[in-house]
Scaffold this motif. Structure first.
Motif: not given
Length: 185
Positions: A10-21
């Motif tokens: 049930t674990h998911t990969q964290p979303a990649p940081p936004s380009p601005s971040a």
């Protein structure tokens, strides 16, 4: 319980940081002060005006980061010129080296230097590869380039509206260095 009865994790990969971040973090890590925000409707990233000293430092960092690719592109141009292979569109874009448009005869010469065997339909006494059609040369490069560069790939396409030209795509600097080594021997 069998293997087919095992519940999926049930674990998911964290979303990649936004380009601005990501840009904000990189600037901060470099000690540069700049406001970075997402542009309207997610169509880009805005950088607030930079202090002149920070702008100079950012320019130095960019040049340092691209220096190796630029040096590799220059060496590739020089070795190709030595073999009379004209690559007028050779340039560095986004850290990759784009070879650009090339005459079919020059591409055939490159393929032969990398170990391609020219087709046997040549006229007696003609230089191998001279007058070869674009599709044949494209196939020669597709076959030979990965072998010569240890697995690197070079996108090659036929210029539909410009007969006699092939479009050579981009390669990373590491593959370009392997190409240079292959051409040196």
């Amino acid at each position: 319980m069998t293997d087919t009865d095992t519940p999926a994790p049930t674990h998911t990969q964290p979303a990649p940081p936004s380009p601005s971040a990501e840009l904000r973090a990189a600037l901060s890590e470099a000690g540069l002060r700049a406001g970075v925000t997402d542009a309207d409707a997610g169509n880009g990233v805005r950088i607030a005006p930079l202090d002149p000293a920070d702008a100079r430092q950012l320019a130095r960092l960019i040049r340092t980061g691209t220096k190796r690719a630029l040096k590799t592109a220059r060496a590739l141009r020089e070795i190709c010129e030595g073999y009379r292979i004209d690559l007028p569109g050779l340039r560095v874009e986004r850290g990759r080296i784009t070879l650009g448009p090339v005459r079919v005869d020059d591409a055939a010469r490159l393929a032969r230097l990398l170990g391609a065997v020219p087709p046997t339909t040549e006229q007696p006494g003609a230089e191998a590869g001279t007058g070869a059609d674009a599709g044949t040369v494209m196939a020669m490069l597709d076959h030979t380039f990965p072998q010569a560069t240890g697995g690197g790939t070079l996108p090659v396409s036929v210029q539909e509206h410009t007969p006699g030209l092939l479009e050579l795509g981009s390669i990373d600097a590491r593959t370009a260095r392997r190409l240079i080594l292959a051409l040196q021997f």
